[in-house]
Design an enzyme around this catalytic site. Structure first.
Site, PDB file in Angstrom:
ATOM      1  N   LYS A   1       0.830  -1.203   0.000  1.00 14.01           N
ATOM      2  CA  LYS A   1       0.000   0.000   0.000  1.00 14.01           C
ATOM      3  C   LYS A   1       0.870   1.261   0.000  1.00 14.01           C
ATOM      4  CE  LYS A   1      -3.814  -2.201   2.560  1.00 14.01           C
ATOM      5  NZ  LYS A   1      -4.600  -2.143   3.809  1.00 14.01           N
TER       6      LYS A   1
ATOM      7  N   TYR B   1     -11.985  -2.590  -3.049  1.00 15.95           N
ATOM      8  CA  TYR B   1     -12.480  -2.559  -1.669  1.00 15.95           C
ATOM      9  C   TYR B   1     -13.999  -2.437  -1.601  1.00 15.95           C
ATOM     10  CZ  TYR B   1      -8.053  -2.580   0.897  1.00 15.95           C
ATOM     11  OH  TYR B   1      -6.858  -2.949   1.472  1.00 15.95           O
TER      12      TYR B   1
ATOM     13  N   ARG C   1      -1.009 -14.778   3.810  1.00 16.94           N
ATOM     14  CA  ARG C   1      -1.811 -14.175   4.894  1.00 16.94           C
ATOM     15  C   ARG C   1      -1.161 -14.421   6.255  1.00 16.94           C
ATOM     16  NH1 ARG C   1      -6.582 -10.912   4.136  1.00 16.94           N
ATOM     17  NH2 ARG C   1      -7.635 -12.022   5.804  1.00 16.94           N
TER      18      ARG C   1
ATOM     19  N   THR D   1      -4.822  -7.762  10.822  1.00 19.52           N
ATOM     20  CA  THR D   1      -5.191  -6.490  10.197  1.00 19.52           C
ATOM     21  C   THR D   1      -4.646  -5.300  10.993  1.00 19.52           C
ATOM     22  OG1 THR D   1      -7.233  -7.492   9.395  1.00 19.52           O
ATOM     23  CG2 THR D   1      -7.206  -5.092   9.497  1.00 19.52           C
TER      24      THR D   1
ATOM     25  N   ARG E   1       3.262  -7.147   9.336  1.00 21.66           N
ATOM     26  CA  ARG E   1       2.583  -6.009   9.983  1.00 21.66           C
ATOM     27  C   ARG E   1       3.093  -5.810  11.407  1.00 21.66           C
ATOM     28  NH1 ARG E   1      -3.430  -7.477   7.661  1.00 21.66           N
ATOM     29  NH2 ARG E   1      -3.421  -6.131   5.821  1.00 21.66           N
TER      30      ARG E   1
ATOM     31  N   ASN F   1      -1.611  -0.382   7.394  1.00 18.30           N
ATOM     32  CA  ASN F   1      -1.067  -1.704   7.710  1.00 18.30           C
ATOM     33  C   ASN F   1      -0.277  -2.304   6.551  1.00 18.30           C
ATOM     34  OD1 ASN F   1      -3.153  -2.364   6.031  1.00 18.30           O
ATOM     35  ND2 ASN F   1      -4.346  -3.499   7.552  1.00 18.30           N
TER      36      ASN F   1
ATOM     37  N   HIS G   1      -2.015  -5.344   1.412  1.00 16.64           N
ATOM     38  CA  HIS G   1      -3.254  -6.091   1.200  1.00 16.64           C
ATOM     39  C   HIS G   1      -2.856  -7.462   0.666  1.00 16.64           C
ATOM     40  CE1 HIS G   1      -7.107  -7.510  -0.148  1.00 16.64           C
ATOM     41  NE2 HIS G   1      -6.478  -7.898  -1.265  1.00 16.64           N
TER      42      HIS G   1
ATOM     43  N   GLU H   1      -9.527 -10.557  -7.491  1.00 14.00           N
ATOM     44  CA  GLU H   1      -8.663  -9.385  -7.287  1.00 14.00           C
ATOM     45  C   GLU H   1      -7.540  -9.308  -8.327  1.00 14.00           C
ATOM     46  OE1 GLU H   1      -9.281  -8.982  -2.461  1.00 14.00           O
ATOM     47  OE2 GLU H   1      -7.384  -9.714  -3.233  1.00 14.00           O
TER      48      GLU H   1
HETATM   49  P1  GDP Z   1      -7.273  -7.249   5.803  1.00 15.64           P
HETATM   50  O1  GDP Z   1      -7.732  -8.390   4.931  1.00 15.64           O
HETATM   51  O2  GDP Z   1      -6.395  -7.693   6.948  1.00 15.64           O
HETATM   52  O3  GDP Z   1      -6.654  -6.125   5.028  1.00 15.64           O
HETATM   53  O4  GDP Z   1      -8.606  -6.672   6.521  1.00 15.64           O
HETATM   54  P2  GDP Z   1     -10.029  -6.248   5.934  1.00 15.64           P
HETATM   55  O5  GDP Z   1     -10.253  -6.787   4.553  1.00 15.64           O
HETATM   56  O6  GDP Z   1     -11.068  -6.562   6.977  1.00 15.64           O
HETATM   57  O7  GDP Z   1      -9.946  -4.643   5.875  1.00 15.64           O
HETATM   58  C1  GDP Z   1      -9.447  -3.999   4.731  1.00 15.64           C
HETATM   59  C2  GDP Z   1      -8.644  -2.810   5.178  1.00 15.64           C
HETATM   60  O8  GDP Z   1      -9.505  -1.882   5.833  1.00 15.64           O
HETATM   61  C3  GDP Z   1      -7.553  -3.087   6.225  1.00 15.64           C
HETATM   62  O9  GDP Z   1      -6.368  -3.594   5.669  1.00 15.64           O
HETATM   63  C4  GDP Z   1      -7.364  -1.731   6.818  1.00 15.64           C
HETATM   64  O10 GDP Z   1      -6.511  -0.898   6.040  1.00 15.64           O
HETATM   65  C5  GDP Z   1      -8.779  -1.147   6.800  1.00 15.64           C
HETATM   66  N1  GDP Z   1      -9.477  -1.324   8.086  1.00 15.64           N
HETATM   67  C6  GDP Z   1      -9.959  -2.469   8.600  1.00 15.64           C
HETATM   68  N2  GDP Z   1     -10.526  -2.263   9.785  1.00 15.64           N
HETATM   69  C7  GDP Z   1     -10.413  -0.941  10.026  1.00 15.64           C
HETATM   70  C8  GDP Z   1     -10.815  -0.096  11.117  1.00 15.64           C
HETATM   71  O11 GDP Z   1     -11.398  -0.522  12.121  1.00 15.64           O
HETATM   72  N3  GDP Z   1     -10.497   1.225  11.018  1.00 15.64           N
HETATM   73  C9  GDP Z   1      -9.851   1.741   9.934  1.00 15.64           C
HETATM   74  N4  GDP Z   1      -9.582   3.037   9.919  1.00 15.64           N
HETATM   75  N5  GDP Z   1      -9.470   0.998   8.905  1.00 15.64           N
HETATM   76  C10 GDP Z   1      -9.739  -0.329   8.942  1.00 15.64           C
END
Ligand code: GDP
Length: 211
Positions: free
Chosen positions: A28, A68, A137, A143, A154, A174, A177, A188
């Site tokens: 990212k 997303y 992963r 996350t 991370r 973080n 992705h 994707e």
């Molecule tokens: P990932 O698969 O670990 O990336 O998690 P997700 O698919 O659930 O979320 C996608 C992205 O959304 C994450 O990588 C974060 O950048 C963002 N994100 C997820 N949860 C939160 C949150 O509670 N707050 C904020 N600000 N961003 C979030």
């Protein structure tokens, strides 16, 4: 002879039919801007997984929205998580989100994710190899970088938290992705790469493992 696994970890399936599994990795904008992409890619390459596609790209809003496109269940889950943080911090969610509805809060977080791509280019990769999706992963980790253990990318390179990102009204920083499932990976990869951009070649490891 007792062939049971003596350790605590579940053994991999004996016959692995998923040798050519592919997964999408995005480094990212926060990773690109910090100049740590080389170190991160190293971690994936060291496992033996093979890069079959790579490009630095400034994603437009259309790509961001396709990538997303989170559903209502995700919005609700993330909204509830943020509401809990507000409660713990004794912060009024109305001040930050203008609502107390978890689905609406999650939907705002989803918007922050689209805006993340305005911050700079992403380094997009397709990695291929046995169980690539799960392997990547596991390496990437939780996350939430503040909760990700050392040894995960991370955990080693990040310190952001849901609370910090909520206060700044931006996506959680973080770094990476990575696709969550094989089906998600296929979808994707097609958003970020054309089939001509994915190249076939052999890595030396493939001769070692005979696959
Ligand atoms: P990932 O698969 O670990 O990336 O998690 P997700 O698919 O659930 O979320 C996608 C992205 O959304 C994450 O990588 C974060 O950048 C963002 N994100 C997820 N949860 C939160 C949150 O509670 N707050 C904020 N600000 N961003 C979030």
């Amino acid at each position: 002879m007792n062939k049971q696994n003596s350790g605590n970890t579940k053994p991999a399936k004996f016959i692995n039919t998923n040798l050519k599994q592919r997964t999408l990795i995005l480094l990212k904008p926060d990773a690109v801007k910090r100049g740590i992409t080389g170190e991160i890619i190293d971690r994936f390459e060291q496992t033996g997984l093979k890069i079959v596609g790579a490009k630095l790209i400034k994603a437009d809003r259309g790509v961001a929205q396709k990538h997303y496109k989170k559903d209502a269940a995700w919005h609700k889950k993330v909204g509830e998580y943020n509401l809990k943080d507000c409660e713990d911090l004794d912060v009024d969610p109305m001040e930050i989100f203008g609502t107390t509805d978890p689905t609406e809060i999650g939907s705002q977080v989803n918007e922050w994710l689209f805006s993340m791509f305005d911050e700079g280019p992403v380094f997009a990769f397709v990695f291929e190899g046995p169980n690539a999706v799960k392997k990547v992963r596991t390496l990437v980790g939780s996350t939430y970088p503040d909760a990700a253990p050392p040894g995960t990318i991370r955990g080693d390179y990040g310190l952001d938290s849901a609370v910090m990102s909520m206060q700044k009204k931006r996506a959680l920083l973080n770094l990476i992705h990575a696709s969550g499932t094989v089906e998600e990976a296929q979808e994707e990869i097609s958003i970020w790469f054309s089939s001509e951009e994915l190249l076939d070649y052999r890595r030396a490891d493939e001769d070692v493992y005979h696959y």
